[in-house]
Design a protein around this motif. Structure first.
Motif, PDB file in Angstrom:
ATOM      1  N   THR A  28     -28.772 -57.723  14.445  1.00  0.00           N
ATOM      2  CA  THR A  28     -27.696 -58.089  13.523  1.00  0.00           C
ATOM      3  C   THR A  28     -26.758 -59.082  14.211  1.00  0.00           C
ATOM      4  O   THR A  28     -26.527 -58.976  15.411  1.00  0.00           O
ATOM      5  CB  THR A  28     -26.903 -56.820  13.126  1.00  0.00           C
ATOM      6  N   THR A  30     -24.610 -63.202  14.216  1.00  0.00           N
ATOM      7  CA  THR A  30     -24.727 -64.639  13.948  1.00  0.00           C
ATOM      8  C   THR A  30     -25.867 -65.270  14.755  1.00  0.00           C
ATOM      9  O   THR A  30     -26.514 -66.208  14.292  1.00  0.00           O
ATOM     10  CB  THR A  30     -23.402 -65.351  14.292  1.00  0.00           C
ATOM     11  N   THR A  31     -26.119 -64.744  15.955  1.00  0.00           N
ATOM     12  CA  THR A  31     -27.223 -65.282  16.762  1.00  0.00           C
ATOM     13  C   THR A  31     -28.556 -64.876  16.140  1.00  0.00           C
ATOM     14  O   THR A  31     -29.505 -65.673  16.088  1.00  0.00           O
ATOM     15  CB  THR A  31     -27.124 -64.781  18.220  1.00  0.00           C
ATOM     16  N   ASP A  84     -32.320 -58.835  19.305  1.00  0.00           N
ATOM     17  CA  ASP A  84     -30.975 -58.558  18.822  1.00  0.00           C
ATOM     18  C   ASP A  84     -29.972 -59.380  19.633  1.00  0.00           C
ATOM     19  O   ASP A  84     -30.296 -59.872  20.727  1.00  0.00           O
ATOM     20  CB  ASP A  84     -30.680 -57.047  18.978  1.00  0.00           C
ATOM     21  N   ALA A  86     -25.890 -59.432  21.349  1.00  0.00           N
ATOM     22  CA  ALA A  86     -25.092 -58.468  22.117  1.00  0.00           C
ATOM     23  C   ALA A  86     -23.663 -58.990  22.185  1.00  0.00           C
ATOM     24  O   ALA A  86     -23.434 -60.206  22.131  1.00  0.00           O
ATOM     25  CB  ALA A  86     -25.661 -58.292  23.519  1.00  0.00           C
ATOM     26  N   LYS A  97     -22.691 -53.429  22.193  1.00  0.00           N
ATOM     27  CA  LYS A  97     -22.929 -54.037  20.889  1.00  0.00           C
ATOM     28  C   LYS A  97     -21.788 -53.591  19.995  1.00  0.00           C
ATOM     29  O   LYS A  97     -21.461 -52.423  19.923  1.00  0.00           O
ATOM     30  CB  LYS A  97     -24.291 -53.626  20.360  1.00  0.00           C
ATOM     31  N   ASP A  98     -21.190 -54.568  19.354  1.00  0.00           N
ATOM     32  CA  ASP A  98     -19.889 -54.313  18.754  1.00  0.00           C
ATOM     33  C   ASP A  98     -19.732 -54.816  17.327  1.00  0.00           C
ATOM     34  O   ASP A  98     -19.657 -54.039  16.391  1.00  0.00           O
ATOM     35  CB  ASP A  98     -18.813 -54.989  19.601  1.00  0.00           C
ATOM     36  N   GLY A  99     -19.764 -56.114  17.219  1.00  0.00           N
ATOM     37  CA  GLY A  99     -19.314 -56.856  16.040  1.00  0.00           C
ATOM     38  C   GLY A  99     -19.363 -56.153  14.698  1.00  0.00           C
ATOM     39  O   GLY A  99     -18.350 -55.729  14.148  1.00  0.00           O
ATOM     40  N   GLY A 100     -20.567 -56.024  14.135  1.00  0.00           N
ATOM     41  CA  GLY A 100     -20.676 -55.510  12.776  1.00  0.00           C
ATOM     42  C   GLY A 100     -20.665 -54.000  12.703  1.00  0.00           C
ATOM     43  O   GLY A 100     -20.837 -53.431  11.634  1.00  0.00           O
ATOM     44  N   ALA A 101     -20.467 -53.326  13.844  1.00  0.00           N
ATOM     45  CA  ALA A 101     -20.507 -51.857  13.885  1.00  0.00           C
ATOM     46  C   ALA A 101     -21.804 -51.323  13.277  1.00  0.00           C
ATOM     47  O   ALA A 101     -21.830 -50.306  12.606  1.00  0.00           O
ATOM     48  CB  ALA A 101     -19.294 -51.251  13.209  1.00  0.00           C
ATOM     49  N   ALA A 102     -22.887 -52.047  13.546  1.00  0.00           N
ATOM     50  CA  ALA A 102     -24.212 -51.612  13.092  1.00  0.00           C
ATOM     51  C   ALA A 102     -24.932 -50.918  14.243  1.00  0.00           C
ATOM     52  O   ALA A 102     -26.148 -50.747  14.214  1.00  0.00           O
ATOM     53  CB  ALA A 102     -25.018 -52.827  12.632  1.00  0.00           C
ATOM     54  N   GLU A 106     -28.878 -50.141  15.075  1.00  0.00           N
ATOM     55  CA  GLU A 106     -29.443 -51.011  16.113  1.00  0.00           C
ATOM     56  C   GLU A 106     -30.028 -50.184  17.249  1.00  0.00           C
ATOM     57  O   GLU A 106     -31.087 -50.497  17.788  1.00  0.00           O
ATOM     58  CB  GLU A 106     -28.357 -51.943  16.660  1.00  0.00           C
ATOM     59  N   LYS A 124     -21.257 -64.476  26.667  1.00  0.00           N
ATOM     60  CA  LYS A 124     -21.445 -63.015  26.561  1.00  0.00           C
ATOM     61  C   LYS A 124     -21.707 -62.357  27.924  1.00  0.00           C
ATOM     62  O   LYS A 124     -21.727 -61.136  28.012  1.00  0.00           O
ATOM     63  CB  LYS A 124     -22.617 -62.702  25.623  1.00  0.00           C
TER      64      LYS A 124
HETATM   65  O1  LIG Z   1     -23.212 -55.002  15.337  1.00  0.00           O
HETATM   66  C1  LIG Z   1     -23.278 -56.151  15.757  1.00  0.00           C
HETATM   67  C2  LIG Z   1     -24.081 -56.475  16.917  1.00  0.00           C
HETATM   68  O2  LIG Z   1     -23.835 -55.689  18.016  1.00  0.00           O
HETATM   69  C3  LIG Z   1     -24.235 -57.943  17.251  1.00  0.00           C
HETATM   70  O3  LIG Z   1     -25.570 -58.056  17.609  1.00  0.00           O
HETATM   71  C4  LIG Z   1     -23.379 -58.490  18.387  1.00  0.00           C
HETATM   72  O4  LIG Z   1     -22.021 -58.277  18.126  1.00  0.00           O
HETATM   73  C5  LIG Z   1     -23.641 -59.995  18.597  1.00  0.00           C
HETATM   74  O5  LIG Z   1     -23.252 -60.697  17.459  1.00  0.00           O
HETATM   75  P1  LIG Z   1     -23.181 -62.290  17.444  1.00  0.00           P
HETATM   76  O6  LIG Z   1     -24.549 -62.785  17.698  1.00  0.00           O
HETATM   77  O7  LIG Z   1     -22.665 -62.622  16.080  1.00  0.00           O
HETATM   78  O8  LIG Z   1     -22.210 -62.693  18.523  1.00  0.00           O
END
Ligand SMILES: O=C[C@H](O)[C@H](O)[C@H](O)COP(=O)(O)O
Length: 233
Positions: A28, A30-31, A84, A86, A97-102, A106, A124
């Motif tokens: 999950t 943006t990456t 995935d 991070a 792993k944080d952002g979407g709280a998924a 995950e 990161k």
């Molecule tokens: O729940 C969200 C996930 O842990 C994301 O994989 C993580 O926050 C990285 O997200 P992004 O690629 O948007 O920085």
């Protein structure tokens, strides 16, 4: 180089490891979105038989829009590879792993996978987890202020994640998220163990001893980092 270019570069490099007939865990973020677009393109151009297993509603929606064939976690025997993003990765290859709280979904997909790749831009990478982002813990709404107090008493600097000042943020399972603002997590395994033993906490965002390879987008191209250690699960 732009951060989005770095994310895309990392995502596409990880995709080089995909082979026909694989079952792929789809992370999950943006990456991961770049990875999904690249995967859809390969499926179409190379006529690959790939099945995706989603880690969030957001990813399911994106994968469906891109016509990536999908199955539920319960409907696959195993997952060959999960790719995935991070939030942070430390020098020992432990992650938040944080952002979407998924992170609950995950983590379930990650531990069901033969291999786990993380795709990130170089912002990161940190020396110590907790430096740039809080650590999320998923808590049941019932009695959550008691859990909050326990976390505060431990000095873990909690705050409820809110959508706005009147509305709690809800996870996929309709639970709350409490973010722990720690600045520095010196002993992630100790903390993970303590959190795992707290009644009312369902899951946390520490992903320890899970990743097999990290693809990092940098100004100099993609760096492929491989931890030298045994997996613990
Ligand atoms: O729940 C969200 C996930 O842990 C994301 O994989 C993580 O926050 C990285 O997200 P992004 O690629 O948007 O920085």
């Amino acid at each position: 180089m732009d951060v989005e270019d770095k994310k895309k570069m990392a995502a596409l490099a990880a995709l080089d490891h995909i082979q026909d007939h694989m079952i792929i865990g789809l992370g999950t973020g943006t990456t991961v979105q770049y990875m999904l677009e690249g995967l859809a393109q390969r499926i179409q151009q190379e006529h690959l038989n790939i099945i995706g297993v989603s880690t969030s509603d957001r990813t399911t929606k994106a994968a469906n829009a891109l016509n990536i064939p999908m199955k539920d976690l319960d409907d696959v025997g195993h997952i060959d590879l999960t790719i995935d993003g991070a939030g942070e990765i430390d020098k020992h290859f432990q992650g938040i792993k944080d952002g979407g709280a998924a992170h609950e979904y995950e983590k379930m997909v990650a531990i069901s996978s033969d291999k786990n790749f993380w795709i990130v831009d170089d912002s990161k990478l940190v020396d110590t987890l907790g430096h740039n982002i809080p650590l999320p813990v998923e808590v049941v709404p019932y009695g959550s202020t008691k859990v909050f107090r326990r976390l505060a008493n431990e000095g873990l600097n909690p705050s409820f994640r809110m959508v706005d000042k009147d509305h709690f943020y809800f996870t996929h399972e309709h639970n709350y998220v409490i973010d722990l603002h720690l600045q520095q997590i010196n002993h992630p395994h100790h903390l993970a163990l303590w959190l795992a033993h707290q009644v009312g906490i369902l899951e946390h965002g520490l992903f320890l001893d899970i990743v097999d390879e990290v693809f990092v987008g940098t100004d100099q191209g993609v760096k492929n980092l491989v931890p030298e250690r045994e997996k613990r699960y």
